[in-house]
Design a protein around this motif. Sequence first.
Motif, PDB file in Angstrom:
ATOM      1  N   PRO A 199       0.585 -11.658 -12.317  1.00 21.43           N
ATOM      2  CA  PRO A 199       0.434 -10.417 -13.100  1.00 21.43           C
ATOM      3  C   PRO A 199       1.734  -9.629 -13.217  1.00 21.43           C
ATOM      4  O   PRO A 199       2.540  -9.590 -12.283  1.00 21.43           O
ATOM      5  N   ALA A 200       1.907  -9.015 -14.356  1.00 22.40           N
ATOM      6  CA  ALA A 200       3.143  -8.287 -14.645  1.00 22.40           C
ATOM      7  C   ALA A 200       2.934  -6.784 -14.482  1.00 22.40           C
ATOM      8  O   ALA A 200       1.812  -6.279 -14.511  1.00 22.40           O
ATOM      9  N   GLN A 201       4.040  -6.099 -14.331  1.00 21.40           N
ATOM     10  CA  GLN A 201       3.979  -4.650 -14.208  1.00 21.40           C
ATOM     11  C   GLN A 201       3.749  -4.012 -15.564  1.00 21.40           C
ATOM     12  O   GLN A 201       4.389  -4.373 -16.545  1.00 21.40           O
ATOM     13  N   LYS A 202       2.850  -3.058 -15.573  1.00 20.77           N
ATOM     14  CA  LYS A 202       2.533  -2.315 -16.793  1.00 20.77           C
ATOM     15  C   LYS A 202       2.650  -0.824 -16.505  1.00 20.77           C
ATOM     16  O   LYS A 202       2.369  -0.378 -15.395  1.00 20.77           O
ATOM     17  N   ILE A 203       3.047  -0.082 -17.502  1.00 25.59           N
ATOM     18  CA  ILE A 203       3.374   1.326 -17.287  1.00 25.59           C
ATOM     19  C   ILE A 203       2.146   2.212 -17.453  1.00 25.59           C
ATOM     20  O   ILE A 203       1.488   2.188 -18.496  1.00 25.59           O
ATOM     21  N   TYR A 261      -4.612   5.014  -5.720  1.00 26.50           N
ATOM     22  CA  TYR A 261      -3.809   4.243  -4.772  1.00 26.50           C
ATOM     23  C   TYR A 261      -2.346   4.619  -4.997  1.00 26.50           C
ATOM     24  O   TYR A 261      -2.034   5.358  -5.933  1.00 26.50           O
ATOM     25  N   LYS A 262      -1.468   4.137  -4.134  1.00 31.36           N
ATOM     26  CA  LYS A 262      -0.050   4.477  -4.246  1.00 31.36           C
ATOM     27  C   LYS A 262       0.633   3.495  -5.194  1.00 31.36           C
ATOM     28  O   LYS A 262       0.834   2.331  -4.845  1.00 31.36           O
ATOM     29  N   THR A 290       3.647   1.874  -7.800  1.00 27.11           N
ATOM     30  CA  THR A 290       5.099   1.713  -7.817  1.00 27.11           C
ATOM     31  C   THR A 290       5.692   2.766  -8.753  1.00 27.11           C
ATOM     32  O   THR A 290       5.196   2.965  -9.860  1.00 27.11           O
ATOM     33  N   ILE A 321       9.446   4.133 -10.325  1.00 28.18           N
ATOM     34  CA  ILE A 321      10.895   3.959 -10.468  1.00 28.18           C
ATOM     35  C   ILE A 321      11.422   5.202 -11.157  1.00 28.18           C
ATOM     36  O   ILE A 321      11.044   5.494 -12.300  1.00 28.18           O
ATOM     37  N   ASN A 348       5.343   8.318  -2.737  1.00 27.19           N
ATOM     38  CA  ASN A 348       4.210   7.840  -3.523  1.00 27.19           C
ATOM     39  C   ASN A 348       2.916   8.216  -2.818  1.00 27.19           C
ATOM     40  O   ASN A 348       2.689   7.811  -1.683  1.00 27.19           O
ATOM     41  N   LEU A 372       9.065   6.310 -14.278  1.00 24.83           N
ATOM     42  CA  LEU A 372       8.045   5.363 -14.733  1.00 24.83           C
ATOM     43  C   LEU A 372       7.071   5.181 -13.581  1.00 24.83           C
ATOM     44  O   LEU A 372       7.481   4.858 -12.465  1.00 24.83           O
ATOM     45  N   TYR A 424       1.209   0.675 -13.038  1.00 30.89           N
ATOM     46  CA  TYR A 424      -0.151   0.451 -12.539  1.00 30.89           C
ATOM     47  C   TYR A 424      -0.137  -0.277 -11.201  1.00 30.89           C
ATOM     48  O   TYR A 424      -1.065  -0.185 -10.414  1.00 30.89           O
ATOM     49  N   GLU A 425       0.928  -0.986 -10.973  1.00 32.15           N
ATOM     50  CA  GLU A 425       0.968  -1.846  -9.808  1.00 32.15           C
ATOM     51  C   GLU A 425       1.106  -1.064  -8.510  1.00 32.15           C
ATOM     52  O   GLU A 425       1.899  -0.134  -8.409  1.00 32.15           O
ATOM     53  N   GLU A 426       0.352  -1.482  -7.529  1.00 34.48           N
ATOM     54  CA  GLU A 426       0.422  -0.861  -6.211  1.00 34.48           C
ATOM     55  C   GLU A 426       1.602  -1.438  -5.435  1.00 34.48           C
ATOM     56  O   GLU A 426       1.910  -2.607  -5.539  1.00 34.48           O
ATOM     57  N   LEU A 427       2.248  -0.572  -4.694  1.00 32.62           N
ATOM     58  CA  LEU A 427       3.274  -1.074  -3.781  1.00 32.62           C
ATOM     59  C   LEU A 427       2.967  -0.527  -2.410  1.00 32.62           C
ATOM     60  O   LEU A 427       2.681   0.647  -2.275  1.00 32.62           O
ATOM     61  N   ARG A 442      -4.209  -4.024 -12.309  1.00 34.29           N
ATOM     62  CA  ARG A 442      -3.198  -4.608 -11.435  1.00 34.29           C
ATOM     63  C   ARG A 442      -3.190  -6.134 -11.503  1.00 34.29           C
ATOM     64  O   ARG A 442      -2.233  -6.772 -11.076  1.00 34.29           O
ATOM     65  N   LEU A 476      -3.643  -7.946 -14.337  1.00 32.60           N
ATOM     66  CA  LEU A 476      -3.407  -8.396 -15.709  1.00 32.60           C
ATOM     67  C   LEU A 476      -1.942  -8.783 -15.905  1.00 32.60           C
ATOM     68  O   LEU A 476      -1.042  -8.125 -15.377  1.00 32.60           O
ATOM     69  N   SER A 477      -1.742  -9.839 -16.681  1.00 36.53           N
ATOM     70  CA  SER A 477      -0.380 -10.189 -17.073  1.00 36.53           C
ATOM     71  C   SER A 477       0.032  -9.461 -18.330  1.00 36.53           C
ATOM     72  O   SER A 477       1.208  -9.201 -18.559  1.00 36.53           O
ATOM     73  N   THR A 533       1.985  -0.555 -22.115  1.00 35.29           N
ATOM     74  CA  THR A 533       3.381  -0.969 -22.235  1.00 35.29           C
ATOM     75  C   THR A 533       3.779  -1.790 -21.018  1.00 35.29           C
ATOM     76  O   THR A 533       3.596  -1.355 -19.881  1.00 35.29           O
ATOM     77  N   SER A 534       4.323  -2.959 -21.253  1.00 36.48           N
ATOM     78  CA  SER A 534       4.824  -3.776 -20.158  1.00 36.48           C
ATOM     79  C   SER A 534       6.178  -3.252 -19.694  1.00 36.48           C
ATOM     80  O   SER A 534       6.922  -2.657 -20.476  1.00 36.48           O
ATOM     81  N   PHE A 535       6.461  -3.467 -18.411  1.00 30.82           N
ATOM     82  CA  PHE A 535       7.785  -3.157 -17.876  1.00 30.82           C
ATOM     83  C   PHE A 535       8.679  -4.336 -18.255  1.00 30.82           C
ATOM     84  O   PHE A 535       8.545  -5.429 -17.708  1.00 30.82           O
ATOM     85  N   MET A 579       8.244  -8.656 -14.843  1.00 27.70           N
ATOM     86  CA  MET A 579       8.247  -8.776 -13.389  1.00 27.70           C
ATOM     87  C   MET A 579       6.929  -9.438 -12.989  1.00 27.70           C
ATOM     88  O   MET A 579       5.857  -8.853 -13.149  1.00 27.70           O
ATOM     89  N   LYS A 582       7.927  -0.877   0.779  1.00 25.75           N
ATOM     90  CA  LYS A 582       7.803   0.544   1.130  1.00 25.75           C
ATOM     91  C   LYS A 582       7.193   0.689   2.513  1.00 25.75           C
ATOM     92  O   LYS A 582       6.576  -0.234   3.042  1.00 25.75           O
ATOM     93  N   GLY A 589       4.781   6.137   2.397  1.00 19.59           N
ATOM     94  CA  GLY A 589       4.810   5.984   0.944  1.00 19.59           C
ATOM     95  C   GLY A 589       6.206   5.945   0.355  1.00 19.59           C
ATOM     96  O   GLY A 589       6.358   5.855  -0.856  1.00 19.59           O
ATOM     97  N   ASN A 615       6.076  -6.387  -2.148  1.00 17.85           N
ATOM     98  CA  ASN A 615       5.704  -7.211  -3.291  1.00 17.85           C
ATOM     99  C   ASN A 615       6.823  -8.204  -3.557  1.00 17.85           C
ATOM    100  O   ASN A 615       7.998  -7.819  -3.630  1.00 17.85           O
TER     101      ASN A 615
END
Lengths: 133, 250
Positions: free
Chosen positions: A29-33, A60-61, A63, A65, A98, A127, A130-133, B18, B20-21, B27-29, B154, B190, B201, B243
Motif C-alpha cells: 500500500p502507498a501513502q495517500k494524503i 490513530y497517529k 505520518t 511530514i 503526532n 502533509l 493516512y498512513e500510521e507510523l 491504510r 490501499l495502493s 492524492t497519492s504521495f 512509497m 517514531k 509520537g 515502517n
Amino acid sequence: MAVVKILKQGETDIDSSDIWRFALHSDYPAQKIYDAGQAIITIPAGQEYGSVAVSHSLGYKPTVIATFEVYGSKYTRVLGQRNVYRPDNKASTYSVKNGTSQILFESIPPISGAIASSTVQIHVNYLILYEEL
Amino acid sequence: MARMIIAKNGYDVFGDKRYLSLDSNDTSFMIIDEQDIAGSATEYTHGLGYLPTILEFFNYNGQWFPIDSPIYDTADAMVYLDSPIIQYDVNKIYFNNIDSLPIKIFISGNASDNSAGSGKNTASGRLRIAKPGYDAETETDIRRFQFCTAVDLMKKDFAKSGQVSMSYSGGFLKAEVNHNLGYVPVVLAKLESNPDSNYDGVSLPVNVSSFDYSPVSYYVTSTKIVFFIDGSAATGTYVIKYNLYRNKIA
C-alpha cells in the motif's frame, strides 16, 4: 488473487521480484494524503516558545511530514525534531508531535538566548498522510 | 464520477485507507525525483517553483541514517562526524555538509493545498488521474493530480514493518531487525512510548532530554535496521514503531 503493478519509468520486467522497480504494486500500500495545509507558529515578543496545533479525525497517529521556515528565508523538513535557527536567527528545536486527534508543531527554545525581541512568525507547511507510523 | 481503488490482497477497497495502493479520490504521495548527492555538492536545483517535500538520508560506511542523526559505526562506537544540514527554497536544495557524507533525497511533488508558485511540468504517463476541476489530458503540474504513472509511490511492506521494545538502563543500547532485502530500503520510525511522555509520537531521530546528549535513532543497511539509544536518555522502556518501504536508498 489479482495483483496490480505499474513499473517505474525505465524498468521493463513486470514479473520482477524487486518491488522497488515498481511505481505501484497492490501488495504494498502507498501513502495517500489526508490533509495538506499551512500553519503559523507565533512567538510573541518577550517569549521564546511557540506552537500551533492542527486537528485531524483519524483516531490513530498518522505520518506527518512538515516543512518549517528557518533563518535566511529557507525551509527545512521536520519529521520529528530538528535543531535550527528560527527566522529571527535565534536557536530553536523544531518538533512535530503526532497525536490521535491532533498534530502539534512546536518551536522549543534552548537553555537561554531565544527570547524574541519582536513577534516571530514561523511558517509551517504540512502533509498529513493516512498512513500510521 | 467514476472511481478507481486498488487494495492490498485481503482488504476491502471500501475499508481502511491504510491498506490501499491507490484511491482516485485521494492524492497519492508522489515521488517525482530521487537523487544521489555527492558529499561535495552544495546545492541541487529542483526547479519546482514551490516548496517541495523531501525525504533525506545520509551515508556513513554503508550505513544510512536519517538526517540529523548522530553516527555510530557497526562496532557501536560513536563517530565524531556531523550529519549534513539540508535546507531549501522554491527552486533549490542547499547542503551544508562539512564532513562530505553522501546523501540520498526523495523529492515529492506534493505541496500544501494553498501553495503558490509557478509549478513545473512534472506530470506524465499513460494513466493520469487529475484532481476535480482539472483536465488529466492537458494538465502537467503534479499538484493538480491524484496520481500519474510517471511518479513513484512509497510502497509500505507490512510484513517487514513493526515495532521494537528496548529496556534502557544507560550506556549504548541497540536493537537489530533483519530485513535481508539485499538493498537499503527507506525506513521511517517514531517513538511510540518512552519514559518521558512528552516525546511520545515524535519521529526519529530525537533527543529525549532537552539539554543533554540523549539520542534515539537508527540506521539501515542492506540486511538490517539498527535502532539505538545512548547518552543521558532516561532509563526505562522505549517502544519504537517503524515502517519499511520497498523504495531503494542504495
